[in-house]
Design an enzyme around this catalytic site. Structure first.
Site, PDB file in Angstrom:
ATOM      1  N   ARG A 149     -12.001 -77.059 -72.819  1.00 51.66           N
ATOM      2  CA  ARG A 149     -12.035 -76.833 -74.242  1.00 51.66           C
ATOM      3  C   ARG A 149     -10.907 -77.553 -74.840  1.00 51.66           C
ATOM      4  NH1 ARG A 149     -11.283 -72.259 -70.695  1.00 51.66           N
ATOM      5  NH2 ARG A 149     -12.903 -70.563 -71.004  1.00 51.66           N
ATOM      6  N   LYS A 172      -7.837 -70.417 -70.883  1.00 52.61           N
ATOM      7  CA  LYS A 172      -7.404 -68.735 -71.386  1.00 52.61           C
ATOM      8  C   LYS A 172      -6.647 -68.077 -70.652  1.00 52.61           C
ATOM      9  CE  LYS A 172     -11.309 -69.075 -74.692  1.00 52.61           C
ATOM     10  NZ  LYS A 172     -12.634 -68.187 -75.136  1.00 52.61           N
ATOM     11  N   HIS A 242     -16.293 -78.910 -78.602  1.00 58.37           N
ATOM     12  CA  HIS A 242     -17.337 -78.295 -77.614  1.00 58.37           C
ATOM     13  C   HIS A 242     -18.518 -78.651 -77.527  1.00 58.37           C
ATOM     14  CE1 HIS A 242     -15.725 -74.268 -76.383  1.00 58.37           C
ATOM     15  NE2 HIS A 242     -16.940 -73.777 -76.493  1.00 58.37           N
ATOM     16  N   ARG A 245     -18.404 -80.192 -74.134  1.00 58.06           N
ATOM     17  CA  ARG A 245     -18.244 -79.030 -73.120  1.00 58.06           C
ATOM     18  C   ARG A 245     -19.530 -78.447 -73.012  1.00 58.06           C
ATOM     19  NH1 ARG A 245     -14.860 -75.327 -70.810  1.00 58.06           N
ATOM     20  NH2 ARG A 245     -15.282 -73.282 -71.157  1.00 58.06           N
ATOM     21  N   HIS A 268     -14.886 -69.916 -66.816  1.00 53.75           N
ATOM     22  CA  HIS A 268     -15.255 -68.796 -67.396  1.00 53.75           C
ATOM     23  C   HIS A 268     -14.814 -67.445 -66.241  1.00 53.75           C
ATOM     24  CE1 HIS A 268     -18.670 -70.629 -69.646  1.00 53.75           C
ATOM     25  NE2 HIS A 268     -17.426 -70.600 -70.405  1.00 53.75           N
ATOM     26  N   TYR A 277     -26.240 -71.175 -70.190  1.00 52.28           N
ATOM     27  CA  TYR A 277     -27.081 -72.202 -69.856  1.00 52.28           C
ATOM     28  C   TYR A 277     -28.039 -72.255 -69.174  1.00 52.28           C
ATOM     29  CZ  TYR A 277     -22.305 -73.766 -71.939  1.00 52.28           C
ATOM     30  OH  TYR A 277     -21.103 -73.922 -72.645  1.00 52.28           O
TER      31      TYR A 277
END
Length: 299
Positions: A149, A172, A242, A245, A268, A277
């Protein structure tokens, strides 16, 4: 005369403090939550939050729709409102959560944009032995080579580069993961570190990616540099960090078909986030099915 703070503002501040300290949400997320809660407070203008009910939650939904917010923005507001009410229930301000019965608005999620392998090669194959060119090449190789990210890239410190060809990334929720550095990323990183020592010593600035002013590069600066290089390399489309990514995730999935592996690499929390994806990879999976399934083989 002392002015008393609005009771709602007190609870909002307490909720955001919990989000920051216990859940370790980013400053950007905290600001977003505050904007949503301030808007909710204006919509409802309730003095006694103990009487908050489902009809009030519907008002929030209706006002957001009237403001012509996107489905995604409406769902964000509902999510923040739901979490805030959950906090009020925990603090015994509310007896139940009035937002639990409000369903999210259906979203038409666009597939993430990505570059094919040739386009990535075209973007990254630029020349230059000056500091900015070598630094930028390193940034882009890390974004694409590790699937970072943007904030993960700019938050990297020198000490996050490990001796065994790996990098420690803080994602995150302050969750850390160890990622391998590919060959091209390692080469670009080594070239950059050599140039970086000409700017400032490692011990004088912990940030990995720095500007010519010897300070940590911001997210906006990285995005601007990528946009400039995309135009310079004649890629006439909008390319964001992004995008790299997404390209990383798509190319890894196409080669491996390992969805859980891609989930770990991307950091994730939920597999459902990574599953987007699989839509991009549908054509490849269809070919695998046609070749492998006995009922799919064509005469």
């Amino acid at each position: 005369m002392e002015v008393k703070e609005n009771p709602l503002a007190q609870w909002i501040n307490a909720f955001l403090d919990e989000c920051k300290i216990e859940r370790q949400l980013s400053p950007h997320t905290i600001k977003s939550y505050r904007r949503q809660l301030d808007a909710i407070g204006r919509d409802l203008n309730i003095k006694d939050w103990k009487n908050l009910n489902t009809d009030d939650a519907k008002v929030v939904l209706h006002r957001a729709s009237e403001a012509k917010l996107s489905a995604r923005s409406i769902n964000l507001r509902l999510t923040v409102f739901r979490n805030f009410c959950r906090f009020l229930v925990k603090k015994e301000v509310l007896t139940n959560n009035p937002v639990d019965n409000i369903h999210a608005v259906k979203e038409n999620k666009p597939l993430p944009k990505y570059l094919n392998v040739d386009e990535v090669t075209q973007l990254l194959n630029f020349e230059g032995d000056d500091f900015l060119s070598i630094r930028d090449r390193c940034m882009f190789e890390l974004l694409y080579g590790c699937g970072l990210r943007l904030s993960e890239l700019t938050q990297l410190n020198i000490t996050d580069i490990l001796d065994n060809g790996q990098v420690k990334v803080t994602g995150k929720g302050n969750k850390q993961r160890i990622l391998p550095l590919g060959k091209q990323a390692q080469i670009a990183l080594e070239n950059y570190l050599t140039k970086r020592t000409d700017i400032i010593a490692f011990e004088d600035e912990p940030a990995l990616i720095i500007s010519k002013r010897k300070t940590r590069l911001s997210n906006k600066q990285v995005a601007n540099r990528l946009s400039q290089w995309a135009q310079s390399q004649t890629l006439f489309q909008h390319i964001s960090p992004h995008t790299l990514r997404h390209s990383f995730a798509t190319h890894i999935l196409e080669s491996s078909n390992d969805l859980r592996g891609v989930q770990e690499l991307l950091g994730h929390a939920n597999l459902s986030t990574t599953q987007v994806y699989t839509h991009l990879n549908f054509q490849h999976l269809s070919q695998v099915y046609d070749q492998a399934h006995p009922r799919a083989k064509r005469k």
